[in-house]
Design a protein around this motif. Structure first.
Motif, PDB file in Angstrom:
ATOM      1  N   LYS A  72       0.837  -1.238  -0.134  1.00 35.32           N
ATOM      2  CA  LYS A  72       0.084  -0.109   0.087  1.00 35.32           C
ATOM      3  C   LYS A  72       0.889   1.178   0.008  1.00 35.32           C
ATOM      4  O   LYS A  72       0.311   2.312  -0.403  1.00 35.32           O
ATOM      5  N   TYR A  73       2.075   1.182   0.215  1.00 32.61           N
ATOM      6  CA  TYR A  73       2.973   2.312   0.278  1.00 32.61           C
ATOM      7  C   TYR A  73       3.934   2.370  -1.165  1.00 32.61           C
ATOM      8  O   TYR A  73       4.948   2.939  -1.006  1.00 32.61           O
ATOM      9  N   LYS A  74       3.466   1.789  -1.850  1.00 34.02           N
ATOM     10  CA  LYS A  74       4.297   1.687  -3.242  1.00 34.02           C
ATOM     11  C   LYS A  74       3.067   2.073  -4.516  1.00 34.02           C
ATOM     12  O   LYS A  74       2.047   1.984  -4.400  1.00 34.02           O
ATOM     13  N   CYS A  75       3.875   2.562  -5.563  1.00 33.69           N
ATOM     14  CA  CYS A  75       3.198   2.915  -6.804  1.00 33.69           C
ATOM     15  C   CYS A  75       3.838   2.343  -8.092  1.00 33.69           C
ATOM     16  O   CYS A  75       4.762   1.536  -7.957  1.00 33.69           O
ATOM     17  N   LEU A  76       3.165   2.759  -9.096  1.00 32.80           N
ATOM     18  CA  LEU A  76       3.683   2.272 -10.467  1.00 32.80           C
ATOM     19  C   LEU A  76       3.734   0.603 -10.285  1.00 32.80           C
ATOM     20  O   LEU A  76       5.155   0.009 -10.542  1.00 32.80           O
ATOM     21  N   CYS A  77       2.886   0.012 -10.010  1.00 36.37           N
ATOM     22  CA  CYS A  77       2.720  -1.621 -10.239  1.00 36.37           C
ATOM     23  C   CYS A  77       3.709  -2.270  -9.003  1.00 36.37           C
ATOM     24  O   CYS A  77       4.218  -3.021  -9.301  1.00 36.37           O
ATOM     25  N   GLY A  78       3.849  -1.340  -7.923  1.00 37.70           N
ATOM     26  CA  GLY A  78       4.615  -2.014  -6.798  1.00 37.70           C
ATOM     27  C   GLY A  78       6.053  -2.000  -6.959  1.00 37.70           C
ATOM     28  O   GLY A  78       6.825  -2.473  -6.242  1.00 37.70           O
ATOM     29  N   THR A  79       6.474  -0.973  -8.027  1.00 41.16           N
ATOM     30  CA  THR A  79       8.086  -0.769  -8.155  1.00 41.16           C
ATOM     31  C   THR A  79       8.684   0.238  -7.323  1.00 41.16           C
ATOM     32  O   THR A  79       9.806   0.095  -7.176  1.00 41.16           O
ATOM     33  N   VAL A  80       7.699   1.307  -7.110  1.00 46.14           N
ATOM     34  CA  VAL A  80       8.673   2.441  -6.424  1.00 46.14           C
ATOM     35  C   VAL A  80       7.902   2.782  -5.124  1.00 46.14           C
ATOM     36  O   VAL A  80       6.595   2.926  -5.035  1.00 46.14           O
ATOM     37  N   HIS A  81       8.607   3.044  -4.294  1.00 48.08           N
ATOM     38  CA  HIS A  81       7.950   3.612  -2.926  1.00 48.08           C
ATOM     39  C   HIS A  81       7.423   4.902  -3.119  1.00 48.08           C
ATOM     40  O   HIS A  81       7.845   5.709  -3.747  1.00 48.08           O
ATOM     41  N   ILE A  82       6.177   5.304  -2.220  1.00 47.02           N
ATOM     42  CA  ILE A  82       5.706   6.561  -2.716  1.00 47.02           C
ATOM     43  C   ILE A  82       6.499   7.404  -2.174  1.00 47.02           C
ATOM     44  O   ILE A  82       6.313   8.813  -2.674  1.00 47.02           O
ATOM     45  N   THR A  83       7.482   7.490  -1.388  1.00 49.25           N
ATOM     46  CA  THR A  83       8.167   8.484  -0.859  1.00 49.25           C
ATOM     47  C   THR A  83       9.238   8.821  -2.077  1.00 49.25           C
ATOM     48  O   THR A  83       9.453  10.039  -2.031  1.00 49.25           O
ATOM     49  N   MET A  84       9.777   8.110  -2.627  1.00 47.94           N
ATOM     50  CA  MET A  84      10.736   8.129  -3.742  1.00 47.94           C
ATOM     51  C   MET A  84       9.909   8.617  -4.754  1.00 47.94           C
ATOM     52  O   MET A  84      10.304   9.672  -5.588  1.00 47.94           O
ATOM     53  N   ALA A  85       8.699   8.333  -5.163  1.00 45.08           N
ATOM     54  CA  ALA A  85       7.834   8.885  -6.323  1.00 45.08           C
ATOM     55  C   ALA A  85       7.709  10.293  -5.775  1.00 45.08           C
ATOM     56  O   ALA A  85       7.612  11.338  -6.862  1.00 45.08           O
ATOM     57  N   ALA A  86       7.391  10.919  -4.582  1.00 43.31           N
ATOM     58  CA  ALA A  86       7.051  11.764  -4.276  1.00 43.31           C
ATOM     59  C   ALA A  86       8.266  12.921  -4.415  1.00 43.31           C
ATOM     60  O   ALA A  86       8.371  13.839  -4.835  1.00 43.31           O
ATOM     61  N   ILE A  87       9.511  12.571  -4.133  1.00 47.52           N
ATOM     62  CA  ILE A  87      10.673  13.109  -4.257  1.00 47.52           C
ATOM     63  C   ILE A  87      10.968  13.461  -5.826  1.00 47.52           C
ATOM     64  O   ILE A  87      11.036  14.521  -6.265  1.00 47.52           O
ATOM     65  N   LEU A  88      10.628  12.342  -6.819  1.00 49.66           N
ATOM     66  CA  LEU A  88      10.978  12.481  -8.177  1.00 49.66           C
ATOM     67  C   LEU A  88       9.840  13.403  -8.587  1.00 49.66           C
ATOM     68  O   LEU A  88      10.290  14.452  -9.565  1.00 49.66           O
ATOM     69  N   ILE A  89       8.656  13.425  -8.196  1.00 51.13           N
ATOM     70  CA  ILE A  89       7.721  14.659  -8.779  1.00 51.13           C
ATOM     71  C   ILE A  89       7.854  15.808  -8.134  1.00 51.13           C
ATOM     72  O   ILE A  89       7.926  16.805  -9.006  1.00 51.13           O
ATOM     73  N   ALA A  90       8.495  16.029  -6.892  1.00 50.76           N
ATOM     74  CA  ALA A  90       8.865  17.311  -6.304  1.00 50.76           C
ATOM     75  C   ALA A  90       9.981  17.983  -7.373  1.00 50.76           C
ATOM     76  O   ALA A  90      10.173  19.180  -7.618  1.00 50.76           O
ATOM     77  N   VAL A  91      11.107  17.201  -7.430  1.00 48.56           N
ATOM     78  CA  VAL A  91      12.299  17.567  -8.212  1.00 48.56           C
ATOM     79  C   VAL A  91      11.764  18.014  -9.883  1.00 48.56           C
ATOM     80  O   VAL A  91      12.240  18.779 -10.491  1.00 48.56           O
ATOM     81  N   ALA A  92      10.949  17.169 -10.295  1.00 52.75           N
ATOM     82  CA  ALA A  92      10.450  17.462 -11.655  1.00 52.75           C
ATOM     83  C   ALA A  92       9.645  18.639 -11.720  1.00 52.75           C
ATOM     84  O   ALA A  92       9.887  19.338 -12.880  1.00 52.75           O
ATOM     85  N   THR A  93       8.701  18.774 -10.777  1.00 55.51           N
ATOM     86  CA  THR A  93       8.013  20.012 -10.767  1.00 55.51           C
ATOM     87  C   THR A  93       9.074  21.223 -10.390  1.00 55.51           C
ATOM     88  O   THR A  93       8.766  22.283 -11.395  1.00 55.51           O
TER      89      THR A  93
END
Length: 192
Positions: A18-39
């Motif tokens: 439940k703390y993963k995204c992208l078909c269970g491959t990425v932890h949501i904190t890493m996704a949040a970091i990537l989204i913030a940096v991309a923004t």
């Protein structure tokens, strides 16, 4: 609960699905970091392009305001992850909610322009005074606007969803570390 009762401590499952995204491959904190940096990167590129454009100074001020909001909310996300203060995810979620509304508005204008290319709504795509518009030109530009609006709509919804899940993850971590402190959460505690 009496003073003699103790809490049963179980290790917190950071890698729970439940703390993963992208078909269970990425932890949501890493996704949040990537989204913030991309923004942040998109914001910097947008402001540079607005400054380099040969339009008058006052025309890129709205872009600067939006970019400032993007930079501040993205920085707050990075701060929230570093300090584990989940409340700092919420401004980004709010910004994405505004982005969803804006994307919906642009999509409606794009659809309206596709349905009625001679309407006054289509004037936002083509300047009818300096450039007499043709239906083909309006439909082409309206299609691009509509496609971009739908893309931004889905990205904004997904980004807000990831940030909200990260917010909930941080709440769950706090509860796991300090089960005896009452926290506002979406889960029920086992206290009597």
């Amino acid at each position: 609960m009496t003073k003699t009762q103790s809490f049963e401590v179980t290790p917190f499952q950071h890698n729970d699905p439940k703390y993963k995204c992208l078909c269970g491959t990425v932890h949501i904190t890493m996704a949040a970091i990537l989204i913030a940096v991309a923004t942040i990167i998109v914001g910097i590129v947008a402001i540079v392009l607005a400054i380099v454009d040969d339009r008058p100074f006052y025309t890129w001020i709205p872009v600067a305001v939006v970019v400032l909001l993007m930079l501040v909310t993205s920085s707050l996300v990075l701060y929230a992850i570093k300090t584990e203060k989940e409340v700092f995810f919420l401004p980004y979620v709010g910004l994405m909610a505004l982005s969803v509304l804006l994307s919906l508005g642009v999509a409606v204008l794009g659809i309206w322009s596709l349905v009625s290319p001679k309407s006054s709504v289509a004037d936002f795509l083509v300047n009818p005074i300096s450039n007499p518009r043709s239906n083909k030109e309006v439909i082409g530009k309206a299609s691009v606007f509509l496609a971009l609006a739908v893309l931004f709509l889905f990205c904004s919804i997904w980004f807000a969803f990831i940030m909200y899940r990260c917010f909930l993850y941080q709440k769950d971590v706090k509860i796991a570390r300090h089960p005896h402190i009452a926290h506002y959460t979406r889960t029920k505690t086992g206290s009597a």
